[in-house]
Design a protein around this motif. Structure first.
Motif, PDB file in Angstrom:
ATOM      1  N   ALA A 188       0.821  -1.213   0.000  1.00  0.00           N
ATOM      2  CA  ALA A 188       0.000   0.000   0.000  1.00  0.00           C
ATOM      3  C   ALA A 188       0.856   1.265   0.000  1.00  0.00           C
ATOM      4  O   ALA A 188       0.399   2.325  -0.418  1.00  0.00           O
ATOM      5  N   GLU A 189       2.101   1.149   0.458  1.00  0.00           N
ATOM      6  CA  GLU A 189       2.985   2.319   0.511  1.00  0.00           C
ATOM      7  C   GLU A 189       3.909   2.407  -0.701  1.00  0.00           C
ATOM      8  O   GLU A 189       4.644   3.374  -0.849  1.00  0.00           O
ATOM      9  N   GLY A 190       3.918   1.382  -1.532  1.00  0.00           N
ATOM     10  CA  GLY A 190       4.785   1.392  -2.704  1.00  0.00           C
ATOM     11  C   GLY A 190       5.283   0.001  -3.031  1.00  0.00           C
ATOM     12  O   GLY A 190       4.750  -1.001  -2.540  1.00  0.00           O
ATOM     13  N   VAL A 191       6.310  -0.047  -3.861  1.00  0.00           N
ATOM     14  CA  VAL A 191       6.871  -1.317  -4.308  1.00  0.00           C
ATOM     15  C   VAL A 191       7.706  -1.929  -3.190  1.00  0.00           C
ATOM     16  O   VAL A 191       8.480  -1.241  -2.531  1.00  0.00           O
ATOM     17  N   MET A 192       7.532  -3.229  -2.980  1.00  0.00           N
ATOM     18  CA  MET A 192       8.261  -3.956  -1.945  1.00  0.00           C
ATOM     19  C   MET A 192       9.188  -4.990  -2.590  1.00  0.00           C
ATOM     20  O   MET A 192       8.922  -5.468  -3.693  1.00  0.00           O
ATOM     21  N   ASP A 193      10.233  -5.346  -1.884  1.00  0.00           N
ATOM     22  CA  ASP A 193      11.043  -6.490  -2.269  1.00  0.00           C
ATOM     23  C   ASP A 193      10.141  -7.726  -2.199  1.00  0.00           C
ATOM     24  O   ASP A 193       9.367  -7.877  -1.257  1.00  0.00           O
ATOM     25  N   ILE A 194      10.233  -8.593  -3.190  1.00  0.00           N
ATOM     26  CA  ILE A 194       9.333  -9.742  -3.268  1.00  0.00           C
ATOM     27  C   ILE A 194       9.435 -10.641  -2.037  1.00  0.00           C
ATOM     28  O   ILE A 194       8.420 -11.133  -1.535  1.00  0.00           O
ATOM     29  N   ILE A 195      10.632 -10.832  -1.511  1.00  0.00           N
ATOM     30  CA  ILE A 195      10.803 -11.668  -0.313  1.00  0.00           C
ATOM     31  C   ILE A 195      10.140 -10.994   0.892  1.00  0.00           C
ATOM     32  O   ILE A 195       9.434 -11.649   1.672  1.00  0.00           O
TER      33      ILE A 195
ATOM     34  N   ALA B 220      12.203 -13.844 -12.084  1.00  0.00           N
ATOM     35  CA  ALA B 220      13.308 -14.185 -12.980  1.00  0.00           C
ATOM     36  C   ALA B 220      12.857 -14.184 -14.446  1.00  0.00           C
ATOM     37  O   ALA B 220      13.573 -13.696 -15.330  1.00  0.00           O
ATOM     38  N   TYR B 221      11.660 -14.691 -14.705  1.00  0.00           N
ATOM     39  CA  TYR B 221      11.119 -14.743 -16.069  1.00  0.00           C
ATOM     40  C   TYR B 221      11.003 -13.341 -16.666  1.00  0.00           C
ATOM     41  O   TYR B 221      11.446 -13.091 -17.800  1.00  0.00           O
ATOM     42  N   PHE B 222      10.405 -12.423 -15.906  1.00  0.00           N
ATOM     43  CA  PHE B 222      10.212 -11.080 -16.448  1.00  0.00           C
ATOM     44  C   PHE B 222      11.520 -10.290 -16.501  1.00  0.00           C
ATOM     45  O   PHE B 222      11.713  -9.485 -17.415  1.00  0.00           O
ATOM     46  N   GLU B 223      12.421 -10.522 -15.568  1.00  0.00           N
ATOM     47  CA  GLU B 223      13.720  -9.850 -15.652  1.00  0.00           C
ATOM     48  C   GLU B 223      14.474 -10.299 -16.906  1.00  0.00           C
ATOM     49  O   GLU B 223      15.090  -9.471 -17.603  1.00  0.00           O
ATOM     50  N   LYS B 224      14.405 -11.569 -17.218  1.00  0.00           N
ATOM     51  CA  LYS B 224      15.063 -12.077 -18.425  1.00  0.00           C
ATOM     52  C   LYS B 224      14.406 -11.483 -19.664  1.00  0.00           C
ATOM     53  O   LYS B 224      15.092 -11.051 -20.599  1.00  0.00           O
ATOM     54  N   ARG B 225      13.098 -11.436 -19.649  1.00  0.00           N
ATOM     55  CA  ARG B 225      12.360 -10.895 -20.792  1.00  0.00           C
ATOM     56  C   ARG B 225      12.680  -9.413 -21.010  1.00  0.00           C
ATOM     57  O   ARG B 225      12.814  -8.961 -22.140  1.00  0.00           O
ATOM     58  N   MET B 226      12.798  -8.671 -19.903  1.00  0.00           N
ATOM     59  CA  MET B 226      13.079  -7.234 -20.000  1.00  0.00           C
ATOM     60  C   MET B 226      14.554  -6.939 -20.237  1.00  0.00           C
ATOM     61  O   MET B 226      14.901  -5.871 -20.737  1.00  0.00           O
TER      62      MET B 226
END
Length: 194
Positions: free
Chosen positions: A140-147, A173-179
């Motif tokens: 709710a406050e912004g982007v968080m580290d996934i862990i 990992a999938y989207f980082e590779k794609r980007m």
């Protein structure tokens, strides 16, 4: 089918007036992340934004857990927004398995059947996967580290299915590779606030 951006924002504001809470800004963060990731992934960023903004729209109908999935699906289908309805259904199930749901099971037998049948009929696509990832990094406050985000959910609900955890890391990992870029850089984790 999905609404245009202005209509999407109107739907969210109206829903928040019915059930105020942090879920609204969580949804705004997910929309921001989805739009940015889509831009770098060769996907439709406008569609991604809309799907991210409305993935939790079932929360309009009160403080439900699993029930927000069926509520959102039914609500979006009633408006003719099939693409959004699909995301309402898939965003909580990165393995298409209702057993992996993190939270209380507060659905009627009919709602449970709707979710199970709907999931069985869907082959997850990149928009489903994108919103699942964005849900897993959006606070709710912004982007968080996934862990950190998954740990927060685990602490709130007492458990977090390890397979679901691993699948979320796989989506990152999938989207980082794609980007070809770091996820947190793309979504401006350090600066974005809803």
């Amino acid at each position: 089918m999905y609404p245009v951006r202005d209509k999407t924002e109107e739907i969210l504001r109206e829903a928040e007036s019915c059930n105020p809470g942090p879920w609204g800004n969580h949804s705004r963060t997910a929309a921001h992340c989805a739009e940015k990731i889509a831009e770098y992934s060769g996907m439709d960023s406008e569609k991604a934004y809309v799907l991210g903004l409305l993935h939790d729209i079932g929360r309009k109908f009160g403080k439900r857990h699993l029930g927000h999935v069926s509520d959102g699906y039914s609500y979006m289908m009633s408006l003719g927004y099939d693409d959004v309805a699909r995301i309402c259904l898939t965003h909580s199930f990165n393995e298409k398995d209702i057993e992996g749901y993190v939270g209380k099971r507060d659905t009627t037998p009919e709602e449970t059947e709707l979710i199970q049948t709907g999931l069985a009929e869907i082959e997850l696509d990149d928009y489903d996967k994108l919103i699942q990832l964005c849900d897993a990094i959006s606070g709710a406050e912004g982007v968080m580290d996934i862990i950190d985000r998954m740990t927060d959910v685990k602490n709130r609900y007492g458990s977090y299915d390890q397979s679901k955890w691993n699948t979320n890391l796989g989506l990152k990992a999938y989207f980082e590779k794609r980007m070809g870029k770091d996820l947190y850089e793309v979504v401006d984790k350090a600066n974005f606030r809803p």
